[in-house]
Scaffold this active site. Structure first.
Site, PDB file in Angstrom:
ATOM      1  N   ASN A  50      -2.203  -7.178   8.751  1.00  0.00           N
ATOM      2  CA  ASN A  50      -1.807  -8.042   7.640  1.00  0.00           C
ATOM      3  C   ASN A  50      -1.444  -9.421   8.168  1.00  0.00           C
ATOM      4  O   ASN A  50      -0.874  -9.529   9.251  1.00  0.00           O
ATOM      5  CB  ASN A  50      -0.567  -7.418   6.954  1.00  0.00           C
ATOM      6  CG  ASN A  50      -0.119  -8.185   5.731  1.00  0.00           C
ATOM      7  OD1 ASN A  50      -0.926  -8.811   5.041  1.00  0.00           O
ATOM      8  ND2 ASN A  50       1.174  -8.141   5.450  1.00  0.00           N
ATOM      9  N   THR A  51      -1.778 -10.443   7.409  1.00  0.00           N
ATOM     10  CA  THR A  51      -1.318 -11.788   7.770  1.00  0.00           C
ATOM     11  C   THR A  51      -0.130 -12.127   6.880  1.00  0.00           C
ATOM     12  O   THR A  51      -0.087 -11.728   5.713  1.00  0.00           O
ATOM     13  CB  THR A  51      -2.403 -12.860   7.554  1.00  0.00           C
ATOM     14  OG1 THR A  51      -2.669 -12.965   6.158  1.00  0.00           O
ATOM     15  CG2 THR A  51      -3.674 -12.519   8.289  1.00  0.00           C
ATOM     16  N   HIS A  52       0.804 -12.870   7.432  1.00  0.00           N
ATOM     17  CA  HIS A  52       2.008 -13.215   6.662  1.00  0.00           C
ATOM     18  C   HIS A  52       2.421 -14.655   6.971  1.00  0.00           C
ATOM     19  O   HIS A  52       2.460 -15.048   8.143  1.00  0.00           O
ATOM     20  CB  HIS A  52       3.134 -12.233   7.004  1.00  0.00           C
ATOM     21  CG  HIS A  52       4.349 -12.467   6.164  1.00  0.00           C
ATOM     22  ND1 HIS A  52       4.400 -12.123   4.830  1.00  0.00           N
ATOM     23  CD2 HIS A  52       5.537 -13.039   6.458  1.00  0.00           C
ATOM     24  CE1 HIS A  52       5.575 -12.469   4.336  1.00  0.00           C
ATOM     25  NE2 HIS A  52       6.283 -13.031   5.301  1.00  0.00           N
ATOM     26  N   SER A 104       2.373 -15.009  11.039  1.00  0.00           N
ATOM     27  CA  SER A 104       2.327 -13.773  11.832  1.00  0.00           C
ATOM     28  C   SER A 104       1.145 -12.927  11.431  1.00  0.00           C
ATOM     29  O   SER A 104       0.726 -12.941  10.266  1.00  0.00           O
ATOM     30  CB  SER A 104       3.599 -12.941  11.609  1.00  0.00           C
ATOM     31  OG  SER A 104       4.767 -13.679  11.851  1.00  0.00           O
ATOM     32  N   ASP A 160       6.220  -5.662   5.609  1.00  0.00           N
ATOM     33  CA  ASP A 160       6.006  -6.602   6.717  1.00  0.00           C
ATOM     34  C   ASP A 160       6.837  -6.238   7.949  1.00  0.00           C
ATOM     35  O   ASP A 160       7.367  -7.119   8.639  1.00  0.00           O
ATOM     36  CB  ASP A 160       6.313  -8.046   6.266  1.00  0.00           C
ATOM     37  CG  ASP A 160       5.407  -8.476   5.122  1.00  0.00           C
ATOM     38  OD1 ASP A 160       4.225  -8.119   5.146  1.00  0.00           O
ATOM     39  OD2 ASP A 160       5.890  -9.166   4.197  1.00  0.00           O
ATOM     40  N   LEU A 202       0.852  -1.193   0.000  1.00  0.00           N
ATOM     41  CA  LEU A 202       0.000   0.000   0.000  1.00  0.00           C
ATOM     42  C   LEU A 202       0.891   1.248   0.000  1.00  0.00           C
ATOM     43  O   LEU A 202       1.914   1.272   0.674  1.00  0.00           O
ATOM     44  CB  LEU A 202      -0.881   0.028   1.255  1.00  0.00           C
ATOM     45  CG  LEU A 202      -1.867  -1.119   1.450  1.00  0.00           C
ATOM     46  CD1 LEU A 202      -2.624  -0.938   2.763  1.00  0.00           C
ATOM     47  CD2 LEU A 202      -2.840  -1.225   0.284  1.00  0.00           C
TER      48      LEU A 202
HETATM   49  C1  GAR Z   1      -1.676 -16.209   2.896  1.00  0.00           C
HETATM   50  O1  GAR Z   1      -0.774 -17.208   3.305  1.00  0.00           O
HETATM   51  C2  GAR Z   1      -1.140 -14.845   3.268  1.00  0.00           C
HETATM   52  O2  GAR Z   1      -0.473 -14.810   4.458  1.00  0.00           O
HETATM   53  C3  GAR Z   1      -0.193 -14.591   2.130  1.00  0.00           C
HETATM   54  O3  GAR Z   1      -0.923 -14.979   1.013  1.00  0.00           O
HETATM   55  C4  GAR Z   1      -1.722 -16.109   1.374  1.00  0.00           C
HETATM   56  C5  GAR Z   1      -3.125 -15.887   0.869  1.00  0.00           C
HETATM   57  O4  GAR Z   1      -3.835 -17.077   0.847  1.00  0.00           O
HETATM   58  N1  GAR Z   1       0.193 -13.222   2.105  1.00  0.00           N
HETATM   59  C6  GAR Z   1       1.439 -12.823   1.878  1.00  0.00           C
HETATM   60  O5  GAR Z   1       2.343 -13.588   1.565  1.00  0.00           O
HETATM   61  C7  GAR Z   1       1.660 -11.320   1.983  1.00  0.00           C
HETATM   62  N2  GAR Z   1       3.041 -11.032   2.025  1.00  0.00           N
HETATM   63  P1  GAR Z   1      -5.412 -17.086   0.567  1.00  0.00           P
HETATM   64  O6  GAR Z   1      -5.649 -16.162  -0.632  1.00  0.00           O
HETATM   65  O7  GAR Z   1      -5.733 -18.498   0.263  1.00  0.00           O
HETATM   66  O8  GAR Z   1      -6.074 -16.598   1.815  1.00  0.00           O
END
Ligand code: GAR
Length: 193
Positions: free
Chosen positions: A106-108, A135, A144, A92
């Protein structure tokens, strides 16, 4: 009731888990809208749950700033208390982060600060790590790099591929994300800039 906007780029499996949790009458947050930066497969989950969605295609804008302006406009229509990046594979612009900060999380799929960026799972494998993790963080201007709200280790098994490892990380991410959203909604967890 905490109102939540979720932004995705891909399959949206974590979004779906959050939609399922939020459907429960006792859950203290409601998803009010789902947005995407492309024609994401995961938008179908919003439709399944009767949740409105919008797309702001990154490629339709001259630069990140212009894209972020429009994304911000779309989000503000819904006045969300919290914005969840759930697999949004786009940085963003700082102007958008400051517009909503600190209420963007954010999920990572890694144990930050280890393996930030777009390929957290692949990078952990390439580094020969024995464990990685999941995380949930507050979004800041970096990649991140924001404050960590929750995280958990996941062991890397011999023979793991990016896909098998990511499949084991995602359920952990979902559990952490749902718990963090619940704690924010109940006031157990305060987001500070
Ligand atoms: C998830 O593992 C999320 O953490 C990751 O993309 C995947 C989405 O899966 N995000 C990143 O890597 C951001 N840096 P989904 O579309 O099946 O929920």
């Amino acid at each position: 009731m905490l109102t939540v906007a979720v932004l995705i780029s891909g399959a949206g499996s974590n979004l779906r888990a959050l939609l399922e949790a939020a459907r429960h009458p006792d859950f203290p947050a409601r998803i009010v809208v789902v947005g995407a930066d492309r024609d994401a497969e995961g938008l179908a989950h919003a439709a399944d749950f009767g949740i409105p969605s919008f797309t702001v295609p990154f490629r339709s804008f001259p630069d990140r700033e212009a894209w972020g302006e429009e994304l911000g406009r779309q989000l503000e229509v819904w006045s969300p208390d919290l914005i969840v990046l759930s697999g949004l594979m786009r940085l963003l612009p700082a102007s958008l982060v400051s517009r909503f900060a600190p209420n963007i999380i954010n999920t990572h799929p890694a144990y930050l600060p280890e393996f930030p960026g777009a390929h957290g799972v692949r990078d952990a494998l390439a580094a020969g790590a024995e464990q990685t993790g999941a995380s949930v963080i507050v979004v800041d201007d970096g990649v991140d790099s924001g404050p960590i709200l929750a995280q958990e280790r996941v062991v890397i098994e011999p023979g793991d591929t990016e896909s098998t490892l990511h499949d084991r990380i995602k359920p952990v991410e979902r559990r952490l994300l749902i718990d963090v959203v619940r704690r924010i909604a109940t006031g157990d967890l305060a987001l500070t800039p």
